[in-house]
Design a protein around this motif. Sequence first.
Motif, PDB file in Angstrom:
ATOM      1  N   THR A   1       0.857  -1.188   0.000  1.00 54.56           N
ATOM      2  CA  THR A   1       0.000   0.000   0.000  1.00 54.56           C
ATOM      3  C   THR A   1       0.888   1.231   0.000  1.00 54.56           C
ATOM      4  O   THR A   1       1.957   1.228   0.601  1.00 54.56           O
ATOM      5  N   LEU A   2       0.451   2.290  -0.684  1.00 56.40           N
ATOM      6  CA  LEU A   2       1.252   3.498  -0.808  1.00 56.40           C
ATOM      7  C   LEU A   2       1.043   4.403   0.402  1.00 56.40           C
ATOM      8  O   LEU A   2      -0.079   4.566   0.885  1.00 56.40           O
ATOM      9  N   ASP A   3       2.135   4.981   0.884  1.00 50.67           N
ATOM     10  CA  ASP A   3       2.114   5.843   2.067  1.00 50.67           C
ATOM     11  C   ASP A   3       1.905   7.291   1.621  1.00 50.67           C
ATOM     12  O   ASP A   3       2.809   7.929   1.086  1.00 50.67           O
TER      13      ASP A   3
ATOM     14  N   LYS B   1       2.710  16.537  -6.323  1.00 47.41           N
ATOM     15  CA  LYS B   1       2.024  16.413  -7.606  1.00 47.41           C
ATOM     16  C   LYS B   1       1.598  14.977  -7.923  1.00 47.41           C
ATOM     17  O   LYS B   1       1.114  14.700  -9.019  1.00 47.41           O
ATOM     18  N   LEU B   2       1.782  14.063  -6.969  1.00 49.76           N
ATOM     19  CA  LEU B   2       1.344  12.698  -7.187  1.00 49.76           C
ATOM     20  C   LEU B   2      -0.079  12.517  -6.665  1.00 49.76           C
ATOM     21  O   LEU B   2      -0.377  12.869  -5.521  1.00 49.76           O
ATOM     22  N   GLU B   3      -0.952  11.948  -7.501  1.00 47.93           N
ATOM     23  CA  GLU B   3      -2.308  11.617  -7.085  1.00 47.93           C
ATOM     24  C   GLU B   3      -2.363  10.131  -6.737  1.00 47.93           C
ATOM     25  O   GLU B   3      -1.918   9.284  -7.519  1.00 47.93           O
ATOM     26  N   LEU B   4      -2.898   9.798  -5.553  1.00 50.95           N
ATOM     27  CA  LEU B   4      -3.021   8.423  -5.100  1.00 50.95           C
ATOM     28  C   LEU B   4      -4.479   7.989  -5.146  1.00 50.95           C
ATOM     29  O   LEU B   4      -5.369   8.776  -4.830  1.00 50.95           O
ATOM     30  N   LYS B   5      -4.724   6.739  -5.561  1.00 52.27           N
ATOM     31  CA  LYS B   5      -6.086   6.210  -5.636  1.00 52.27           C
ATOM     32  C   LYS B   5      -6.066   4.747  -5.216  1.00 52.27           C
ATOM     33  O   LYS B   5      -5.163   3.994  -5.563  1.00 52.27           O
ATOM     34  N   ASN B   6      -7.089   4.362  -4.445  1.00 57.52           N
ATOM     35  CA  ASN B   6      -7.281   2.967  -4.027  1.00 57.52           C
ATOM     36  C   ASN B   6      -6.085   2.399  -3.277  1.00 57.52           C
ATOM     37  O   ASN B   6      -5.801   1.204  -3.369  1.00 57.52           O
ATOM     38  N   VAL B   7      -5.318   3.222  -2.578  1.00 56.72           N
ATOM     39  CA  VAL B   7      -4.151   2.917  -1.733  1.00 56.72           C
ATOM     40  C   VAL B   7      -2.989   2.252  -2.469  1.00 56.72           C
ATOM     41  O   VAL B   7      -1.930   2.073  -1.882  1.00 56.72           O
TER      42      VAL B   7
ATOM     43  N   GLU C   1      -0.534  20.452  -7.909  1.00 62.59           N
ATOM     44  CA  GLU C   1      -0.300  19.876  -6.598  1.00 62.59           C
ATOM     45  C   GLU C   1      -1.614  19.418  -5.985  1.00 62.59           C
ATOM     46  O   GLU C   1      -2.640  20.088  -6.108  1.00 62.59           O
ATOM     47  N   GLN C   2      -1.563  18.261  -5.323  1.00 60.62           N
ATOM     48  CA  GLN C   2      -2.738  17.686  -4.690  1.00 60.62           C
ATOM     49  C   GLN C   2      -2.972  18.321  -3.309  1.00 60.62           C
ATOM     50  O   GLN C   2      -2.039  18.812  -2.667  1.00 60.62           O
TER      51      GLN C   2
ATOM     52  N   LYS D   1      -0.191   9.149 -16.365  1.00 56.97           N
ATOM     53  CA  LYS D   1      -0.054   7.713 -16.622  1.00 56.97           C
ATOM     54  C   LYS D   1       0.062   6.987 -15.282  1.00 56.97           C
ATOM     55  O   LYS D   1       0.920   7.300 -14.472  1.00 56.97           O
ATOM     56  N   TRP D   2      -0.787   5.994 -15.070  1.00 50.56           N
ATOM     57  CA  TRP D   2      -0.894   5.350 -13.770  1.00 50.56           C
ATOM     58  C   TRP D   2       0.139   4.244 -13.573  1.00 50.56           C
ATOM     59  O   TRP D   2       0.590   3.611 -14.515  1.00 50.56           O
ATOM     60  N   VAL D   3       0.516   4.055 -12.307  1.00 50.11           N
ATOM     61  CA  VAL D   3       1.381   2.967 -11.874  1.00 50.11           C
ATOM     62  C   VAL D   3       0.691   2.303 -10.693  1.00 50.11           C
ATOM     63  O   VAL D   3       0.146   2.985  -9.827  1.00 50.11           O
ATOM     64  N   LYS D   4       0.726   0.958 -10.657  1.00 52.46           N
ATOM     65  CA  LYS D   4       0.012   0.236  -9.595  1.00 52.46           C
ATOM     66  C   LYS D   4       0.899  -0.856  -9.017  1.00 52.46           C
ATOM     67  O   LYS D   4       1.641  -1.510  -9.737  1.00 52.46           O
ATOM     68  N   VAL D   5       0.806  -1.047  -7.689  1.00 52.52           N
ATOM     69  CA  VAL D   5       1.497  -2.148  -7.031  1.00 52.52           C
ATOM     70  C   VAL D   5       0.464  -3.185  -6.629  1.00 52.52           C
ATOM     71  O   VAL D   5      -0.663  -2.860  -6.257  1.00 52.52           O
ATOM     72  N   SER D   6       0.846  -4.472  -6.738  1.00 46.39           N
ATOM     73  CA  SER D   6      -0.089  -5.543  -6.420  1.00 46.39           C
ATOM     74  C   SER D   6       0.666  -6.699  -5.786  1.00 46.39           C
ATOM     75  O   SER D   6       1.890  -6.770  -5.850  1.00 46.39           O
ATOM     76  N   ALA D   7      -0.077  -7.618  -5.207  1.00 51.66           N
ATOM     77  CA  ALA D   7       0.504  -8.773  -4.507  1.00 51.66           C
ATOM     78  C   ALA D   7       0.395 -10.021  -5.355  1.00 51.66           C
ATOM     79  O   ALA D   7      -0.103 -11.046  -4.920  1.00 51.66           O
TER      80      ALA D   7
END
Length: 487
Positions: free
Chosen positions: A292-294, A301-307, A316-317, A452-458
């Motif tokens: 999960t992103l902290d 300027k980074l937008e976070l979605k769905n942790v 800027e957010q 452009k989105w980047v996502k981390v997963s398990a």
Amino acid sequence: MDGSHICIFFLLCVHPTLSGKFRIFGPKIDPVVPVGKDAVLECQTEPKTALNNLEVRWFKDDFSSPVHLYTSGHDLLTAQDSAFHGRTELFNKEFSSGNASLKLKNTNAFDDGVYTCFIDFKQDYEEVKIRLYVGGMGRQPWVELEGFGQKGIRVGCRSDGWYPEPHVLWMNGDRANLTGQSVTMEKDKTTGLFTVLNQVEVTSDSVNRFSCLMQNDVLKKEEEAHFEISGVLFPETNIWMVLFSLVFILVIIVIICEIFHHRKKHRKVKGLKLFCILEGHQDHKINEVSVTLDEKTAHPKLELKNVNCMRLTECEQTRPESGDCFKDLQSVLGSNAFSAGRHYWVVEVAMNRDWSLGVVSESAERREKVELLPENKFWTIQRDGADCYSNDTTRSVLDAKPSPEKVGVYLSYESGRVSFYNVATKSHLHSFTGNKFQEKLYPFLQSGDVDKWVKVSACSALELHKEPRSRASGKRRFRKLCVGAPY
């Protein structure tokens, strides 16, 4: 010649300082250092001469590309060979006593060789050469039964992480030497360390116990593997030989078909589980991390979605000000902290052409802009346009065609390894090895591609064993993973 002239002549001969002569000396014994340790190359003037206003130059192969240069009263790091950047220092506090020794930190296999200590005394100069021996102890060897030979069973002994090339010995139960038939040495272009495969054909004796011994002649150390072969495996009749040969040939055909089907264009890894077996941890579970992103570490300027999704925006957010966030690097950390064990997670970058990812140490710089290098406590790879790179001093272009859409990140804390894999093609991209982690490590993501989105997963480490899917289906699934994220 009167007495006063004789006395002056005697003093000039006995005391070199009165005639302006000097010499410099290196160590009496050539220094030996293990890979990853610090080395001190001794260099001392005789008689002791203050060096503060002189030029002290250390070089290895090229005088004009110094390992370290001290001149005009300070260290001139801009002229330093890039391979030694941030890894050398002189003992400046001991310059007054003529100590020009060099400290070389975190040595690697490429540091092995002859170094020259050169001192310019303005009216004259002197130099001395020091031979530095670097030694790397490899892993404990592991043994594989490879089939039948002409007289007995053919056995292979394998190990990696050696420098220089080790000396290999085979012994039977009576500790008598056996003769190895073939040796294969493969040198890692990144670390300079050797992987060794040695084969021997053994025959049955009273105990059927054997040993494979690998010796490092520089460090005067060795690693040994013991094994025992059941007597039933040694063929007594032609029928058993034929049956075993048929089974062995069938296995080889299956393996060749598997390799041809899955590893046609790239040199593939056998899968993360096999990789861990080679590390000697086959009985330990890999922690497949749900990252999960902290938010408090995210660049404004980074937008976070769905942790677990993030993208770079032009504005800027709105979020609370945090002293832990990145100010110049457009980056964010995972909230997962690792201080032990082996962990694996996947980063999906299907639509992004400008990213960096990997792990970072807890105390790494966040407020100022720094290079993403291991010496700055970042272990990452990067995509910049069409190519992917390793973020280290070599900045090598990775064999990553087609460009990865999902990157598997593997961290082995105790063994000091961070590895990256193209999950879709099941190929190894890059590894940082030989590290000695002492702080907590966190997942790290950076994006320079706006919107452009980047996502981390398990995703499971077993995914490295699955069939590669089409690029189109991978992109459709990636869109579903970041629900509501505009592309």
